[in-house]
Each structure stands twice: as structure tokens, then as C-alpha cells.
Design an enzyme around this catalytic site. Structure first.
Site, short mmCIF file in Angstrom:
data_model
loop_
_atom_site.label_atom_id
_atom_site.label_comp_id
_atom_site.label_asym_id
_atom_site.label_seq_id
_atom_site.Cartn_x
_atom_site.Cartn_y
_atom_site.Cartn_z
N LYS A 21 0.82 -1.21 0.00
CA LYS A 21 0.00 0.00 0.00
C LYS A 21 0.86 1.27 0.00
CE LYS A 21 -3.25 2.87 0.26
NZ LYS A 21 -4.64 2.98 0.47
N PHE B 87 -1.87 8.93 -14.27
CA PHE B 87 -1.09 9.66 -13.25
C PHE B 87 0.13 10.36 -13.83
CE2 PHE B 87 -3.07 9.10 -9.07
CZ PHE B 87 -4.19 8.41 -9.52
N CYS C 192 -4.43 11.36 1.30
CA CYS C 192 -3.60 10.15 1.20
C CYS C 192 -2.15 10.43 0.80
CB CYS C 192 -4.24 9.18 0.22
SG CYS C 192 -5.89 8.70 0.72
C1 UGA Z 1 -5.07 7.75 -3.74
C2 UGA Z 1 -4.72 6.52 -4.62
O1 UGA Z 1 -4.86 6.86 -6.01
C3 UGA Z 1 -5.65 5.35 -4.28
O2 UGA Z 1 -5.25 4.21 -5.02
C4 UGA Z 1 -5.54 5.06 -2.78
O3 UGA Z 1 -6.41 4.00 -2.39
C5 UGA Z 1 -5.91 6.32 -2.00
O4 UGA Z 1 -5.01 7.38 -2.36
C6 UGA Z 1 -5.77 6.02 -0.52
O5 UGA Z 1 -4.65 5.78 -0.06
O6 UGA Z 1 -6.79 5.89 0.18
P1 UGA Z 1 -6.97 9.66 -3.81
O7 UGA Z 1 -6.11 10.37 -2.82
O8 UGA Z 1 -8.42 9.46 -3.52
O9 UGA Z 1 -6.39 8.16 -4.09
O10 UGA Z 1 -6.89 10.45 -5.20
P2 UGA Z 1 -6.00 10.37 -6.54
O11 UGA Z 1 -6.90 10.15 -7.69
O12 UGA Z 1 -4.86 9.42 -6.38
O13 UGA Z 1 -5.42 11.87 -6.62
C7 UGA Z 1 -4.51 12.37 -5.64
C8 UGA Z 1 -4.01 13.75 -6.04
O14 UGA Z 1 -3.14 13.68 -7.16
C9 UGA Z 1 -5.12 14.73 -6.42
O15 UGA Z 1 -4.82 16.00 -5.87
C10 UGA Z 1 -5.05 14.74 -7.94
O16 UGA Z 1 -5.56 15.92 -8.51
C11 UGA Z 1 -3.56 14.60 -8.17
N1 UGA Z 1 -3.19 14.06 -9.48
C12 UGA Z 1 -3.59 12.80 -9.85
C13 UGA Z 1 -2.40 14.81 -10.34
O17 UGA Z 1 -2.00 15.96 -10.03
N2 UGA Z 1 -2.04 14.28 -11.55
C14 UGA Z 1 -2.43 13.03 -11.94
O18 UGA Z 1 -2.05 12.61 -13.06
C15 UGA Z 1 -3.23 12.28 -11.07
#
Ligand code: UGA
Length: 429
Positions: free
Chosen positions: A204, A249, A260
Site C-alpha cells: 500500500k 497519473f 492520502c
Molecule cells: C489515492 C490513490 O490513487 C488510491 O489508489 C488510494 O487508495 C488512496 O489514495 C488512498 O490511499 O486511500 P486519492 O487520494 O483518492 O487516491 O486520489 P488520486 O486520484 O490518487 O489523486 C490524488 C491527487 O493527485 C489529487 O490531488 C489529484 O488531482 C492529483 N493528481 C492525480 C495529479 O495531479 N495528476 C495526476 O495525473 C493524477
């Protein structure tokens, strides 16, 4: 199967609801009586696509129920999942007091063999501590197994991710609980990987840190793109077509946030430190993320010069699209920093305005996205909501004092924006 989930936050509530949806009988436990009451009445405390409908349907079908009593949950289930928060402490390490409390409560209520499954994101070797705690506080000589079963759902896509997981990780000390866990997950068509508990816990933290690394990597590439006239989206597309890399990502942004990645990165760096390894690579990931916000702010200052008394519209407050969650939101941080420079803000978010009211003071909350820019000197896009792509650009351009748009999420095409008469600044293009 008879399952209990302790903790009805994002992970607990979505997991419990989806388990009920595939036919299990699920008791969700939370120590917040108001939350439990809301859930019993069919309301949900968070915004998450499809969740409300699923909670209602499964509650009505009698497969899903809510209580404040851990004892009731433990007594009436074969498997107890722990899904309570593991917030950060001031030094970046993890506060495990909720996990410890729940382990003791479970121990106190156990009268027959139970499988206790940790779903919360925890430092490696927490499973050992949970097992030790249950053994110590268990009144009778009851047998039990502790399992690590990390959750990988993303907020905003939680139901979809839970129903269609890439993999299911089951970390165990012995084979005894494996068959039952396989049965829990049998309706979900995904590969199951069985490991030892420490490996499951590491999977994780290693996954989240790697995803954060991917984002910081593309954000660093975005700096090079800006310096050389390249386009970061083209670069990401070209890189992403390599199966070994993958396109997901790799969206440059004003940095990652949420409850997270920032927390898990700090925790993982700390965990490494505790076992004698300096995880410098992840410290750089954090550094790039901080710099990304600074660079974006500099772009705004370089264009608008003095921010004092400038009126700025901000579109997006949630840390990402499809959620009302503002925890560690880059958009909120941006608002605070613009305010610190003296800017006067009008803001809009499709779902996060209520939550934002408690942390944003002296801002105007606009009624809809097309009205946010009225009388402003510039507009900033801070969250990647899909609906922002449908912004009435003509109206926004006309209502802005100056047609300046800062896009922290690369939602629009630079050439098209220029054609429409905007001064358009995005990330890495
Ligand atoms: C993240 C992980 O993606 C999940 O797999 C995990 O279960 C979760 O944490 C957790 O540990 O509970 P989450 O925090 O809900 O999920 O959201 P994400 O979609 O991962 O985005 C995280 C951040 O990264 C956001 O601020 C998003 O805008 C940013 N991001 C994401 C980017 O700046 N660029 C990208 O290409 C993708």
C-alpha cells in the site's frame, strides 16, 4: 457472509456498501452517533458518485446496517474489518491510536474465533501490533487471525474502483483465514495475491508513493517543457504509450493533495528512517510538489504583478474532481496564498463549497461556474472537474476585466484559448 466494518469514512463506508451490494450481510460501526443516525436515515456524510443510492438500496434490502456498538458488530460477524483513520502526527509519522483503540474494543467483545482484517493504510508491522494487542486484551482464550487487506480506491471513483479492483491483496500469518477472505472477494472479478502481512502493508505505502512519484516526475518534466517550448501533454502521451510506463497519473498539475498522498509519503519516509534507510527519492517527490505550487503562484504574480486588491476568481476547491473533500487540497492552499498576497477572491466548486466555508474566510461564493469571473481581473482553474471544460468561455472572457486565465489543470487547448482572445497560462505547455 457476515461482515463488520469499523469506521464509516471513505474507505469503510464504500467497502461496507459494496460488500452488501454483492450479497454479504454488513454491519457498519462508527463511534460518531450523529453520523450513524444520518446513515440509518438514508443520508450519507460525504459526496461520492453512486454511493447514496447504493447505501439506500442495501439498507432497505436489510443487508446493510449501522450502529455505534463495536460489540454488536463483533458478536454478529465472522470477519471484522478495521477502516479507521490513521492521521499524520507533527513529525510525519502515523497516529495509530484509533487502530489500537479498535483492536482493544474488538478484543473485549470477542467470544469466538474471528478474522480481524486491517483495511486502513498503516506502517509496515502494524499487523503484528494489532495481533499482540488483541491477544493482550482478549478476555477469554479465543482464537483469532489478523489479516492485512489494503484498499486502493480513489475518492471520486470509489465505488467503481471497489467494484472493479486491479488486484486484491491479502496479507496473512497462516493459511487459516485465506479461504474466508477469498470467499468475501469471490464476487469481485480480480486477481487475488496472498502475501505475508508485512509485504501487504508495504504494497500500500509503496503503491501510493510510486503514484505520487509519477505525478512529481511529470511536474518536473513540465518545468523542462515550459523552458523549452515543448508540451507536457504530448510528452506524457508519448511516454504513456509505453506499457511499462502507462499514461495514467502523468497529468501535470499544481501538485497533488488529498488525505492520502501527502500523508502517506511523509509516513513512508519516516518508516524508512526508522529502519535506517534515508528515502531521499521520496523527499524529492515532496520537494517537487511544493515547488509546483510555488511556480504556479509565481506565474500569477508575474502576470498580474501586484496582487493586493486584485479580484481573482478561483474555479475548484476540492483536492480533485468528483469529491467534496478539501483535505490538503491544492486549491484551498492556492486560495490562502492568494489571500495572503492581498487578492480578493470569488470561488466556485460543484460539490465542495459547504466544506470550504469552514476554512475559507472573506471570500465570495459564486452561484455557478459561469458567474464566478464577473468583475474579476483573472480566473484560475484549480481542480480538474470535467464540467469546467464546458465553461462558457465567451461569457467568462466578456465578464473579466482582463481576459486572463490561469489553468492549473490543463483543461483547455492553448492555441484555441489564444484564438478566443485569452491570455492563457497553463502547466508545462
Ligand atoms: C489515492 C490513490 O490513487 C488510491 O489508489 C488510494 O487508495 C488512496 O489514495 C488512498 O490511499 O486511500 P486519492 O487520494 O483518492 O487516491 O486520489 P488520486 O486520484 O490518487 O489523486 C490524488 C491527487 O493527485 C489529487 O490531488 C489529484 O488531482 C492529483 N493528481 C492525480 C495529479 O495531479 N495528476 C495526476 O495525473 C493524477
Amino acid at each position: 457472509m457476515k461482515l463488520t466494518i469499523i469506521g464509516t469514512g471513505y474507505v469503510g463506508l464504500v467497502t461496507g456498501t459494496c460488500f452488501a451490494e454483492v450479497g454479504h450481510r454488513v454491519i457498519c460501526v462508527d463511534n460518531d452517533p450523529d453520523k450513524v443516525k444520518t446513515l440509518q436515515q438514508g443520508g450519507i456524510p460525504i459526496y461520492e458518485p453512486r454511493l447514496e443510492e447504493l447505501v439506500r438500496r442495501n439498507t432497505e434490502a436489510g443487508r446493510l446496517s449501522f450502529t455505534t456498538s463495536t460489540a454488536e458488530g463483533v458478536e454478529n460477524s465472522d470477519i471484522v474489518f478495521i477502516a479507521v483513520p490513521t492521521p499524520p502526527l507533527a513529525d510525519g509519522s502515523v497516529d495509530l491510536s484509533f487502530i489500537e483503540r479498535v483492536a482493544r474494543d474488538i478484543a473485549g467483545a470477542m467470544t469466538a474465533y474471528k478474522i480481524v482484517v486491517d483495511k486502513s493504510t498503516v506502517p509496515v508491522r502494524t499487523g503484528d501490533q494489532v495481533a499482540e494487542t488483541i491477544k493482550r486484551y482478549c478476555k477469554a482464550q479465543v482464537e483469532f487471525d489478523v489479516v492485512s487487506n489494503p484498499e486502493f480506491l480513489r475518492e471520486g471513483f470509489a465505488v467503481e474502483d471497489l467494484m472493479n479492483p486491479d488486484r486484491i491483496v491479502i496479507g496473512v500469518r497462516s493459511q487459516r483465514p485465506v479461504a474466508a477472505l477469498r470467499e468475501v472477494y469471490s464476487p469481485f472479478k480480480a486477481p487475488v495475491i496472498v502475501t505475508d502481512i508485512n509485504s501487504a502493508e508495504l504494497i500500500k505505502h509503496a503503491s501510493n508513493s510510486f503514484l505520487a512519484l509519477k505525478i512529481s516526475y511529470i511536474n518536473a518534466i513540465a518545468v523542462l517543457c515550459e523552458a523549452t517550448g515543448a508540451n507536457v501533454q504530448e510528452v506524457a502521451n508519448g511516454m504513456g504509450m509505453d506499457d511499462r510506463i502507462g499514461r495514467r497519473f502523468l497529468d501535470a498539475s499544481l501538485g497533488f493533495g488529498g488525505s492520502c498522498f501527502p500523508k502517506d509519503l511523509s509516513a513512508f519516509i519516516k518508516i524508512a528512517e526508522q529502519v535506517g534507510y534515508d528515502f531521499g527519492l521520496l523527499k524529492e517527490v515532496q520537494k517537487v510538489n511544493t515547488q509546483q505550487m510555488n511556480r504556479f503562484l509565481k506565474k500569477i504574480v508575474d502576470t498580474l504583478w501586484v496582487l493586493k486588491d486584485k479580484k481573482i476568481a478561483v474555479l475548484g476547491l476540492a483536492f480533485k474532481q468528483n469529491t467534496d473533500d478539501i483535505r490538503m487540497s491544492p486549491a484551498i492552499e492556492l486560495c490562502h496564498r492568494l489571500q495572503k498576497e492581498g487578492a480578493i477572491l470569488t470561488v466556485y466548486d460543484p460539490k465542495a463549497m459547504d466544506k470550504a466555508r469552514s476554512v475559507l474566510k472573506d471570500v465570495r461564493f459564486a452561484e455557478d461556474m459561469n458567474a464566478v469571473a464577473e468583475g474579476c481581473d483573472a480566473i484560475v482553474i484549480a481542480t480538474e472537474w470535467d464540467e469546467f471544460k464546458k465553461l462558457d468561455l465567451d461569457r467568462v472572457r466578456k465578464t473579466l476585466t482582463h481576459p486572463i486565465l490561469f489553468d492549473g489543470r490543463n483543461l483547455f487547448d492553448p492555441a484555441e484559448m489564444e484564438r478566443l482572445g485569452f491570455i492563457y497560462k497553463s502547466v508545462g505547455r
